[in-house]
Design a protein around this motif. Sequence first.
Motif, PDB file in Angstrom:
ATOM      1  N   PHE A 107      37.927  48.438  53.864  1.00 14.64           N
ATOM      2  CA  PHE A 107      38.615  47.167  54.083  1.00 14.64           C
ATOM      3  C   PHE A 107      39.410  46.770  52.861  1.00 14.64           C
ATOM      4  O   PHE A 107      39.168  47.238  51.755  1.00 14.64           O
ATOM      5  CB  PHE A 107      37.629  46.061  54.451  1.00 14.64           C
ATOM      6  CG  PHE A 107      36.623  45.742  53.382  1.00 14.64           C
ATOM      7  CD1 PHE A 107      36.860  44.735  52.459  1.00 14.64           C
ATOM      8  CD2 PHE A 107      35.436  46.457  53.295  1.00 14.64           C
ATOM      9  CE1 PHE A 107      35.940  44.446  51.473  1.00 14.64           C
ATOM     10  CE2 PHE A 107      34.504  46.170  52.314  1.00 14.64           C
ATOM     11  CZ  PHE A 107      34.753  45.163  51.398  1.00 14.64           C
ATOM     12  N   VAL A 108      40.384  45.900  53.119  1.00 16.10           N
ATOM     13  CA  VAL A 108      41.227  45.319  52.081  1.00 16.10           C
ATOM     14  C   VAL A 108      41.293  43.823  52.364  1.00 16.10           C
ATOM     15  O   VAL A 108      41.302  43.404  53.520  1.00 16.10           O
ATOM     16  CB  VAL A 108      42.638  45.943  52.097  1.00 16.10           C
ATOM     17  CG1 VAL A 108      43.566  45.237  51.123  1.00 16.10           C
ATOM     18  CG2 VAL A 108      42.577  47.434  51.798  1.00 16.10           C
ATOM     19  N   ILE A 109      41.343  43.031  51.310  1.00 10.48           N
ATOM     20  CA  ILE A 109      41.437  41.579  51.426  1.00 10.48           C
ATOM     21  C   ILE A 109      42.802  41.142  50.902  1.00 10.48           C
ATOM     22  O   ILE A 109      43.171  41.492  49.778  1.00 10.48           O
ATOM     23  CB  ILE A 109      40.327  40.881  50.611  1.00 10.48           C
ATOM     24  CG1 ILE A 109      38.945  41.371  51.051  1.00 10.48           C
ATOM     25  CG2 ILE A 109      40.445  39.367  50.707  1.00 10.48           C
ATOM     26  CD1 ILE A 109      37.835  41.024  50.071  1.00 10.48           C
ATOM     27  N   LEU A 110      43.533  40.381  51.707  1.00 11.73           N
ATOM     28  CA  LEU A 110      44.809  39.809  51.280  1.00 11.73           C
ATOM     29  C   LEU A 110      44.616  38.306  51.137  1.00 11.73           C
ATOM     30  O   LEU A 110      44.330  37.614  52.116  1.00 11.73           O
ATOM     31  CB  LEU A 110      45.896  40.083  52.324  1.00 11.73           C
ATOM     32  CG  LEU A 110      46.274  41.540  52.551  1.00 11.73           C
ATOM     33  CD1 LEU A 110      47.223  41.662  53.728  1.00 11.73           C
ATOM     34  CD2 LEU A 110      46.904  42.126  51.298  1.00 11.73           C
ATOM     35  N   ASP A 111      44.765  37.798  49.925  1.00 13.69           N
ATOM     36  CA  ASP A 111      44.573  36.368  49.676  1.00 13.69           C
ATOM     37  C   ASP A 111      45.353  35.973  48.435  1.00 13.69           C
ATOM     38  O   ASP A 111      45.585  36.806  47.555  1.00 13.69           O
ATOM     39  CB  ASP A 111      43.082  36.053  49.484  1.00 13.69           C
ATOM     40  CG  ASP A 111      42.726  34.633  49.899  1.00 13.69           C
ATOM     41  OD1 ASP A 111      43.392  33.688  49.419  1.00 13.69           O
ATOM     42  OD2 ASP A 111      41.781  34.474  50.680  1.00 13.69           O
ATOM     43  N   ASP A 112      45.729  34.711  48.357  1.00 15.51           N
ATOM     44  CA  ASP A 112      46.425  34.215  47.168  1.00 15.51           C
ATOM     45  C   ASP A 112      45.479  33.474  46.224  1.00 15.51           C
ATOM     46  O   ASP A 112      45.912  32.969  45.198  1.00 15.51           O
ATOM     47  CB  ASP A 112      47.606  33.321  47.555  1.00 15.51           C
ATOM     48  CG  ASP A 112      47.179  32.034  48.234  1.00 15.51           C
ATOM     49  OD1 ASP A 112      46.160  32.043  48.959  1.00 15.51           O
ATOM     50  OD2 ASP A 112      47.862  31.009  48.055  1.00 15.51           O
ATOM     51  N   GLN A 113      44.196  33.416  46.573  1.00 15.34           N
ATOM     52  CA  GLN A 113      43.196  32.732  45.747  1.00 15.34           C
ATOM     53  C   GLN A 113      42.030  33.676  45.447  1.00 15.34           C
ATOM     54  O   GLN A 113      41.741  34.576  46.226  1.00 15.34           O
ATOM     55  CB  GLN A 113      42.644  31.505  46.489  1.00 15.34           C
ATOM     56  CG  GLN A 113      43.686  30.471  46.858  1.00 15.34           C
ATOM     57  CD  GLN A 113      44.270  29.769  45.652  1.00 15.34           C
ATOM     58  OE1 GLN A 113      43.555  29.442  44.709  1.00 15.34           O
ATOM     59  NE2 GLN A 113      45.565  29.539  45.667  1.00 15.34           N
ATOM     60  N   LYS A 114      41.325  33.406  44.355  1.00 14.33           N
ATOM     61  CA  LYS A 114      40.197  34.253  43.950  1.00 14.33           C
ATOM     62  C   LYS A 114      38.875  33.811  44.570  1.00 14.33           C
ATOM     63  O   LYS A 114      37.949  34.609  44.666  1.00 14.33           O
ATOM     64  CB  LYS A 114      40.075  34.256  42.425  1.00 14.33           C
ATOM     65  CG  LYS A 114      41.272  34.885  41.755  1.00 14.33           C
ATOM     66  CD  LYS A 114      41.154  34.824  40.253  1.00 14.33           C
ATOM     67  CE  LYS A 114      42.416  35.404  39.612  1.00 14.33           C
ATOM     68  NZ  LYS A 114      42.380  35.250  38.163  1.00 14.33           N
ATOM     69  N   PHE A 115      38.778  32.556  44.986  1.00 22.47           N
ATOM     70  CA  PHE A 115      37.562  32.001  45.581  1.00 22.47           C
ATOM     71  C   PHE A 115      36.316  32.572  44.894  1.00 22.47           C
ATOM     72  O   PHE A 115      36.247  32.586  43.678  1.00 22.47           O
ATOM     73  CB  PHE A 115      37.539  32.228  47.095  1.00 22.47           C
ATOM     74  CG  PHE A 115      38.591  31.440  47.813  1.00 22.47           C
ATOM     75  CD1 PHE A 115      38.478  30.071  47.958  1.00 22.47           C
ATOM     76  CD2 PHE A 115      39.715  32.072  48.324  1.00 22.47           C
ATOM     77  CE1 PHE A 115      39.456  29.329  48.605  1.00 22.47           C
ATOM     78  CE2 PHE A 115      40.705  31.334  48.973  1.00 22.47           C
ATOM     79  CZ  PHE A 115      40.571  29.973  49.107  1.00 22.47           C
ATOM     80  N   ASP A 116      35.360  33.062  45.668  1.00 22.64           N
ATOM     81  CA  ASP A 116      34.122  33.624  45.109  1.00 22.64           C
ATOM     82  C   ASP A 116      34.145  35.156  45.093  1.00 22.64           C
ATOM     83  O   ASP A 116      33.117  35.788  44.889  1.00 22.64           O
ATOM     84  CB  ASP A 116      32.905  33.126  45.903  1.00 22.64           C
ATOM     85  CG  ASP A 116      32.942  33.519  47.373  1.00 22.64           C
ATOM     86  OD1 ASP A 116      34.038  33.833  47.887  1.00 22.64           O
ATOM     87  OD2 ASP A 116      31.881  33.500  48.022  1.00 22.64           O
ATOM     88  N   PHE A 117      35.304  35.758  45.269  1.00 25.06           N
ATOM     89  CA  PHE A 117      35.396  37.216  45.360  1.00 25.06           C
ATOM     90  C   PHE A 117      34.868  37.924  44.120  1.00 25.06           C
ATOM     91  O   PHE A 117      34.258  38.979  44.209  1.00 25.06           O
ATOM     92  CB  PHE A 117      36.836  37.661  45.630  1.00 25.06           C
ATOM     93  CG  PHE A 117      37.391  37.189  46.938  1.00 25.06           C
ATOM     94  CD1 PHE A 117      36.716  37.395  48.127  1.00 25.06           C
ATOM     95  CD2 PHE A 117      38.609  36.524  46.996  1.00 25.06           C
ATOM     96  CE1 PHE A 117      37.226  36.964  49.344  1.00 25.06           C
ATOM     97  CE2 PHE A 117      39.131  36.090  48.200  1.00 25.06           C
ATOM     98  CZ  PHE A 117      38.444  36.304  49.373  1.00 25.06           C
ATOM     99  N   ARG A 118      35.097  37.354  42.948  1.00 29.28           N
ATOM    100  CA  ARG A 118      34.681  38.004  41.702  1.00 29.28           C
ATOM    101  C   ARG A 118      33.160  38.166  41.628  1.00 29.28           C
ATOM    102  O   ARG A 118      32.655  39.057  40.961  1.00 29.28           O
ATOM    103  CB  ARG A 118      35.179  37.201  40.507  1.00 29.28           C
ATOM    104  CG  ARG A 118      35.049  37.946  39.195  1.00 29.28           C
ATOM    105  CD  ARG A 118      35.477  37.090  38.015  1.00 29.28           C
ATOM    106  NE  ARG A 118      36.849  36.659  38.091  1.00 29.28           N
ATOM    107  CZ  ARG A 118      37.848  37.212  37.403  1.00 29.28           C
ATOM    108  NH1 ARG A 118      37.606  38.229  36.622  1.00 29.28           N
ATOM    109  NH2 ARG A 118      39.065  36.747  37.501  1.00 29.28           N
TER     110      ARG A 118
END
Length: 157
Positions: A107-118
């Motif tokens: 999978f790949v995530i496309l987003d303009d924010q980092k949210f809790d991904f880190r």
Amino acid sequence: MKSAIFLDVDGVLNTRTTVERTPDGYHGIDDARVEILAKAMEKYGNTELVLTSDWKEMKPEADDFRYLVSKLEKQGLRLTGKTTDHWNHRGEGILNYLEEHPEIEEFVILDDQKFDFREYPKLWERLLLTNGIERAEFASKTPAVETIVFLENIKES
């Protein structure tokens, strides 16, 4: 093997400079950006499109949601699911979705924010940060292979 693209809308399929408006008057969706997404997904292969955006909170009969669906359909794209999470916990929502769909291996995530991904290395290395899909870049210094491939597909589109 199944793969998925986890899609945010605002900041991916539009930006602050987008002129088009939704039926309810919000930033619309740029056809050229949807076309880039469609071409990149076609090159990538058997891929599901999962909505992670706040747009997922809309009812399916809402004018703006129908607008989103119609914009995607013009390029042959179809939403296959959506995450369920709270405002700043998109990563958690994606992990829950993956747990419910073990058939998704890449999978790949496309987003303009980092949210809790880190907080989740498996997600962070698959995140492409965007300011419009055409300006996607790796979030991680060590991106996953599928993220590298998908970004190459975007650039070729």
